[in-house]
Design a protein around this motif. Structure first.
Motif, PDB file in Angstrom:
ATOM      1  N   SER A 193       0.836  -1.208   0.000  1.00  0.00           N
ATOM      2  CA  SER A 193       0.000   0.000   0.000  1.00  0.00           C
ATOM      3  C   SER A 193       0.867   1.252   0.000  1.00  0.00           C
ATOM      4  N   CYS A 194       1.948   1.216   0.764  1.00  0.00           N
ATOM      5  CA  CYS A 194       2.864   2.355   0.820  1.00  0.00           C
ATOM      6  C   CYS A 194       3.464   2.632  -0.557  1.00  0.00           C
ATOM      7  N   ILE A 195       3.905   1.556  -1.216  1.00  0.00           N
ATOM      8  CA  ILE A 195       4.495   1.717  -2.547  1.00  0.00           C
ATOM      9  C   ILE A 195       3.461   2.304  -3.512  1.00  0.00           C
ATOM     10  N   TRP A 196       2.245   1.769  -3.438  1.00  0.00           N
ATOM     11  CA  TRP A 196       1.201   2.196  -4.375  1.00  0.00           C
ATOM     12  C   TRP A 196       0.877   3.677  -4.219  1.00  0.00           C
ATOM     13  N   ILE A 197       0.659   4.129  -2.994  1.00  0.00           N
ATOM     14  CA  ILE A 197       0.273   5.531  -2.806  1.00  0.00           C
ATOM     15  C   ILE A 197       1.422   6.472  -3.132  1.00  0.00           C
ATOM     16  N   LEU A 198       2.651   6.085  -2.782  1.00  0.00           N
ATOM     17  CA  LEU A 198       3.798   6.969  -3.024  1.00  0.00           C
ATOM     18  C   LEU A 198       4.159   7.051  -4.505  1.00  0.00           C
ATOM     19  N   GLU A 199       3.821   6.010  -5.262  1.00  0.00           N
ATOM     20  CA  GLU A 199       4.080   6.070  -6.700  1.00  0.00           C
ATOM     21  C   GLU A 199       2.896   6.655  -7.465  1.00  0.00           C
ATOM     22  N   ASN A 200       1.875   7.091  -6.725  1.00  0.00           N
ATOM     23  CA  ASN A 200       0.723   7.774  -7.334  1.00  0.00           C
ATOM     24  C   ASN A 200       0.548   9.181  -6.757  1.00  0.00           C
ATOM     25  N   LEU A 201       1.632   9.782  -6.328  1.00  0.00           N
ATOM     26  CA  LEU A 201       1.560  11.131  -5.753  1.00  0.00           C
ATOM     27  C   LEU A 201       1.091  12.161  -6.778  1.00  0.00           C
ATOM     28  N   ASN A 202       1.307  11.862  -8.064  1.00  0.00           N
ATOM     29  CA  ASN A 202       0.881  12.810  -9.099  1.00  0.00           C
ATOM     30  C   ASN A 202      -0.637  12.992  -9.115  1.00  0.00           C
ATOM     31  N   LYS A 203      -1.384  12.033  -8.559  1.00  0.00           N
ATOM     32  CA  LYS A 203      -2.840  12.176  -8.474  1.00  0.00           C
ATOM     33  C   LYS A 203      -3.241  13.141  -7.357  1.00  0.00           C
ATOM     34  N   LEU A 204      -2.356  13.269  -6.356  1.00  0.00           N
ATOM     35  CA  LEU A 204      -2.603  14.235  -5.287  1.00  0.00           C
ATOM     36  C   LEU A 204      -2.121  15.626  -5.692  1.00  0.00           C
ATOM     37  N   ASN A 205      -1.034  15.652  -6.463  1.00  0.00           N
ATOM     38  CA  ASN A 205      -0.508  16.926  -6.974  1.00  0.00           C
ATOM     39  C   ASN A 205       0.105  16.657  -8.341  1.00  0.00           C
ATOM     40  N   PRO A 206      -0.561  17.090  -9.415  1.00  0.00           N
ATOM     41  CA  PRO A 206      -0.086  16.791 -10.772  1.00  0.00           C
ATOM     42  C   PRO A 206       1.274  17.400 -11.104  1.00  0.00           C
ATOM     43  N   GLU A 207       1.756  18.341 -10.260  1.00  0.00           N
ATOM     44  CA  GLU A 207       3.065  18.943 -10.520  1.00  0.00           C
ATOM     45  C   GLU A 207       4.209  18.005 -10.131  1.00  0.00           C
ATOM     46  N   ILE A 208       3.884  16.927  -9.421  1.00  0.00           N
ATOM     47  CA  ILE A 208       4.886  15.886  -9.163  1.00  0.00           C
ATOM     48  C   ILE A 208       4.879  14.965 -10.377  1.00  0.00           C
ATOM     49  N   VAL A 209       5.897  15.101 -11.198  1.00  0.00           N
ATOM     50  CA  VAL A 209       5.946  14.398 -12.481  1.00  0.00           C
ATOM     51  C   VAL A 209       6.098  12.899 -12.292  1.00  0.00           C
ATOM     52  N   ASP A 210       6.956  12.505 -11.347  1.00  0.00           N
ATOM     53  CA  ASP A 210       7.248  11.083 -11.175  1.00  0.00           C
ATOM     54  C   ASP A 210       7.666  10.827  -9.730  1.00  0.00           C
ATOM     55  N   SER A 211       7.335   9.657  -9.231  1.00  0.00           N
ATOM     56  CA  SER A 211       7.787   9.254  -7.889  1.00  0.00           C
ATOM     57  C   SER A 211       8.072   7.762  -7.915  1.00  0.00           C
ATOM     58  N   GLN A 212       9.304   7.396  -7.553  1.00  0.00           N
ATOM     59  CA  GLN A 212       9.731   5.992  -7.585  1.00  0.00           C
ATOM     60  C   GLN A 212      10.175   5.569  -6.195  1.00  0.00           C
ATOM     61  N   VAL A 213       9.666   4.425  -5.742  1.00  0.00           N
ATOM     62  CA  VAL A 213       9.959   3.924  -4.401  1.00  0.00           C
ATOM     63  C   VAL A 213      11.047   2.859  -4.468  1.00  0.00           C
ATOM     64  N   ASN A 214      12.060   2.993  -3.602  1.00  0.00           N
ATOM     65  CA  ASN A 214      13.037   1.923  -3.375  1.00  0.00           C
ATOM     66  C   ASN A 214      12.660   1.290  -2.047  1.00  0.00           C
ATOM     67  N   PHE A 215      11.949   0.155  -2.129  1.00  0.00           N
ATOM     68  CA  PHE A 215      11.391  -0.450  -0.913  1.00  0.00           C
ATOM     69  C   PHE A 215      12.482  -0.892   0.056  1.00  0.00           C
ATOM     70  N   GLY A 216      13.575  -1.462  -0.467  1.00  0.00           N
ATOM     71  CA  GLY A 216      14.658  -1.938   0.395  1.00  0.00           C
ATOM     72  C   GLY A 216      15.313  -0.823   1.181  1.00  0.00           C
ATOM     73  N   ASN A 217      15.526   0.333   0.517  1.00  0.00           N
ATOM     74  CA  ASN A 217      16.171   1.467   1.192  1.00  0.00           C
ATOM     75  C   ASN A 217      15.174   2.403   1.858  1.00  0.00           C
ATOM     76  N   LYS A 218      13.866   2.147   1.657  1.00  0.00           N
ATOM     77  CA  LYS A 218      12.794   2.980   2.223  1.00  0.00           C
ATOM     78  C   LYS A 218      12.931   4.436   1.783  1.00  0.00           C
ATOM     79  N   THR A 219      13.120   4.630   0.492  1.00  0.00           N
ATOM     80  CA  THR A 219      13.236   5.976  -0.062  1.00  0.00           C
ATOM     81  C   THR A 219      12.255   6.166  -1.197  1.00  0.00           C
ATOM     82  N   VAL A 220      11.902   7.428  -1.462  1.00  0.00           N
ATOM     83  CA  VAL A 220      11.100   7.766  -2.627  1.00  0.00           C
ATOM     84  C   VAL A 220      11.847   8.863  -3.393  1.00  0.00           C
ATOM     85  N   ARG A 221      11.969   8.660  -4.694  1.00  0.00           N
ATOM     86  CA  ARG A 221      12.680   9.616  -5.558  1.00  0.00           C
ATOM     87  C   ARG A 221      11.638  10.452  -6.285  1.00  0.00           C
ATOM     88  N   LEU A 222      11.598  11.740  -5.960  1.00  0.00           N
ATOM     89  CA  LEU A 222      10.575  12.633  -6.509  1.00  0.00           C
ATOM     90  C   LEU A 222      11.150  13.476  -7.642  1.00  0.00           C
TER      91      LEU A 222
END
Length: 795
Positions: free
Chosen positions: A97-126
């Motif tokens: 669920s965490c991965i899904w919502i964080l990789e769909n941040l553009n639906k909350l704010n369309p100015e976020i072009v892309d968001s990629q989750v690294n689950f092992g490192n617990k990071t999101v690249r915006l």
């Protein structure tokens, strides 16, 4: 009576829960996040896993420092006039669920072009458009939905981490060369004498020579460097015979093909280096999402709010100077030694001293760096800069510069001293014999002894045993800094435990009432009185008391540091210190007590005790026969009697210890010959963890907090420390057995070598066979240890 879990975060909901959209929420924060997801058609978040969210935190003004360009430049990976890219560490990432919502941040704010989750490192690249949204806006958005990033002073200083991939490149080159050389060697293995072999034989040999060059001069260079440093220091480490074997293999093989004396041993040479690097790669496996080298910088904020001429502006922590007036918000860490100017402070110093009870401070009191304000907003005036503060001084001790691994002589290096001498002696005696018997074979015999006796299998025993056990421990939530920690664990004879947060459960305590039984009306009024207070003891007691109907209070007054007075109709309730409720208590209070009076009549007191981790008594009783045990605490002696009942009589109990006292205690016993494992949880234990031969940090959340240490132990498996220590001793037994099998192979190989009958095909079979069999044996044996560990301890 079981409480309904919150639909968003899963926490139990009490009578103050919120019902919305036919769902139950524990607070307005969780309800707000649900509304945000609903409005943006993101409720699939709840379908992937039940109650996957976290309660959003208060963020007003918290991230104002992200408006400063110099700070932003150090946090982003890329930036131009329209686009910025930043990678943020988010501890709460834990499920699909965490991965899904964080990789769909553009639906909350369309100015976020892309968001990629690294689950092992617990990071999101915006990736976001800077003309429409800032880094601060992105961080606030994440915080508002319960995924607050963790940004500390360490991020500002270290910037982007460089990843060392040299071992991967070397392994790739050695593996590529090994495969091709083996392929080119097949015709000579089977003595194929067709025309094409006679025509291309020399070409094949020179191609094998070419493949061996990068293997010897690049892939194997670390072994030559280590051997050289060892010899220069007068040490015969395991890399000395390895480097000697590689060098002799290469020189003899080169001479053989140059003078057409044979095909050489290029297959054995490349295979040897490949298996050695494979073992090193396996041993160096670690956990990228954990940090074992944290100091105070990992927990200090990047910036703080400065008050000047009535204006609030964020400044970097290192820009704070003496005399600056600073605003400290609820749950913020105090970065400098200071004087409290405005507001009533409730400071939690467990981060620094280990003392579990928060301290009430009033205007004019001195506050130390590292304390956390846990009740409201305060203003302070700086006494010292960050570099001069009390907490920073704790890190000036030389113990933090000590390289434990360099000071520890491992089992393989101990063996290699004798191994190298024996092999050189065998080579010398064999050469001496053949000099008189058949001088033409002297060089072949001496080089053959050095080739076949190369301790490849011995060198692989420890890496594969420790590497596999490192993986098994990690699955069981015991994370080691590196594989060598396992061997150090096996040598421990003394274990020292911190008390607060280590053997006690964090944020848990028990309270026992001693006094006149309260009526139902008095219980309702007491619960209602405690409900309005933000004091930690009030909150703890409120949570412990049974659920009551909350009544409306006619009056409410809280006196900081003393207590609370509240009334309902004609009933008056006082809660607080003995003096506050109107009784004399001359006895020294070692335990924390909360006194109660109703209508000015004393009723009794609640005495708070620590709640100890489940299985603590069993753990200590299991360890007492093999280890010296001690508990060292910064707390007072209020828990001595409880601990004496719980723990074996041989356990030393030492209280009122400052961080430097713990360090000195360990250092003293080490001088007496003790091998010490220190187990702690806070920055106050950092010096002791660094001084101990093995430092283990216990953490309720392994991704958020752990001081500099050799291992991180998830608090949920704390009561299985004895099992992990037992497994580390089993690993040493496995290595010793693999040494024995390796010696058997060497005896067989040396027979061919000293008799002058070592052929390339024999070396090509015997050397890889010994390496592979040792790898298989250590892997199977450690897997058995792992299964037994899980089965016996129900992990």
């Amino acid at each position: 009576m079981s409480l309904t879990p919150c639909y968003h975060c899963g926490d139990p909901c009490d009578k103050n829960s919120i019902n919305f959209d036919e769902k139950v929420f524990c607070c307005n924060g969780c309800k707000t996040v649900y509304e945000i997801f609903s409005e943006n058609e993101l409720t699939c978040y709840y379908d992937l896993q039940q109650s996957p969210g976290a309660i959003p935190t208060e963020i007003h003004g918290k991230y104002d420092f992200l408006e400063q360009e110099d700070i932003i430049d150090k946090l982003i990976e890329f930036g131009d006039e329209t686009i910025q890219i930043a990678t943020l560490y988010i501890p709460h990432i834990h499920c699909s669920s965490c991965i899904w919502i964080l990789e769909n941040l553009n639906k909350l704010n369309p100015e976020i072009v892309d968001s990629q989750v690294n689950f092992g490192n617990k990071t999101v690249r915006l990736t976001y458009r800077t003309d429409k949204i800032s880094l601060k806006d992105a961080v606030i958005l994440l915080s508002s939905i319960g995924y607050e990033p963790y940004i500390s002073l360490e991020n500002l200083e270290t910037g982007k981490k460089k990843i060392d991939r040299r071992i991967i490149y070397k392994l790739g080159i050695a593996g590529f060369a090994f495969g091709n050389v083996m392929f080119l060697s097949f015709p000579e293995y089977f003595e194929v004498n067709e025309f094409w072999l006679e025509k291309y034989k020399h070409l094949f040999r020179w191609i094998m020579f070419a493949y061996s060059l990068p293997v010897v001069f690049y892939a194997a260079q670390d072994y030559f460097r280590s051997a050289y440093k060892g010899l220069r220091s007068g040490l015969l480490n395991i890399d000395v015979p390895i480097a000697l074997g590689i060098l002799v293999l290469f020189l003899r093989s080169t001479i053989e093909i140059m003078f057409d004396l044979g095909s050489g041993f290029f297959d054995s040479l490349t295979g040897l280096v490949f298996f050695l690097l494979l073992g090193k790669f396996f041993q160096q496996r670690t956990y990228n999402f954990l940090s074992f080298e944290r100091d105070y910088k990992s927990y200090f904020p990047i910036a703080i709010t400065k008050i000047e001429d009535g204006n609030e502006t964020p400044i970097q922590v290192y820009e704070i100077v003496e005399g600056d007036r600073l605003l400290i918000r609820n749950q913020e860490l105090i970065p400098v030694d200071a004087i409290l100017i405005k507001g009533d402070a409730m400071i939690d110093y467990s981060f620094v001293t280990g003392e579990s009870v928060p301290v009430m401070k009033q205007s004019g009191d001195k506050l130390y760096a590292g304390g956390k304000q846990i009740s409201g907003v305060i203003e302070i005036e700086t006494l010292k800069t960050v570099e001069q503060s009390y907490l920073t001084q704790l890190w000036s001790n030389d113990v933090f510069k000590k390289d434990k691994e360099a000071l520890f002589a491992n089992l393989t290096d101990k063996l290699s001293k004798h191994f190298t001498r024996v092999i050189l002696l065998i080579a010398f005696v064999s050469g001496l014999f053949w000099m008189f018997y058949d001088p033409s074979k002297v060089m072949n015999v001496v080089t053959a002894v050095l080739i076949i006796a190369c301790p490849c299998a011995i060198a692989l025993s420890a890496p594969f045993t420790y590497g596999n056990l490192l993986r098994i421990f990690g699955k069981l939530k015991f994370y080691l800094k590196n594989a060598s920690v396992i061997e150090q664990l096996s040598t421990i004879d003394t274990i020292i435990f911190d008390k607060t947060g280590t053997i006690t459960a964090n944020n848990k305590s028990e309270a026992f009432y001693d006094g006149i039984e309260l009526s139902s009306e008095e219980e309702k009024l007491l619960k209602s009185t405690l409900r309005g207070s933000n004091h930690p003891l009030s909150r703890s007691l409120y949570d412990m008391l049974e659920a009551q109907d909350i009544v409306s209070l006619s009056s409410y007054n809280e006196t900081p540091g003393l207590g609370i007075e509240a009334s309902h109709d004609r009933s008056l309730m006082k809660v607080g210190s003995a003096e506050y409720v109107g009784i004399e208590d001359d006895m020294e209070e070692l335990n924390t007590e909360v006194h109660i009076s109703s209508n000015n009549k004393y009723k009794g007191k609640f005495t708070f005790f620590n709640s100890y981790r489940e299985g603590l008594s069993r753990l200590f009783n299991s360890l007492r026969d093999d280890y010296h045990l001690a508990v060292i605490s910064g707390d007072n002696e209020g828990e001595r009697k409880n601990l004496e009942k719980l723990l074996p009589t041989s356990t030393k109990l030492i209280f009122n210890q400052k961080p430097e006292d713990k360090l000195e205690y360990i250092a003293f016993h080490q001088k007496e010959g003790s091998r010490i494992m220190m187990i702690g949880d806070g920055l106050n234990d950092a010096g002791a963890l660094a001084q101990g031969d093995v430092g283990v940090a216990v953490s309720e959340n392994i991704n958020v907090f752990s001081p500099a240490c050799d291992a991180i132990l998830d608090a949920s498996v704390f009561n299985h420390i004895d099992a992990f220590l037992s497994a580390s001793k089993s690993a040493i037994k496995i290595i010793k057995w693999s040494f024995f099998f390796s010696f058997l192979y060497n005896i067989i190989g040396l027979y061919f070598a000293v008799t002058g009958r070592l052929e390339p095909v024999i070396a090509a079979i015997l050397m890889p066979l010994s390496s592979i069999s040792i790898v298989v044996f250590t892997t199977v044996a450690t897997n058995y240890v792992g299964r037994r560990l899980v089965k016996r301890n129900k992990l």
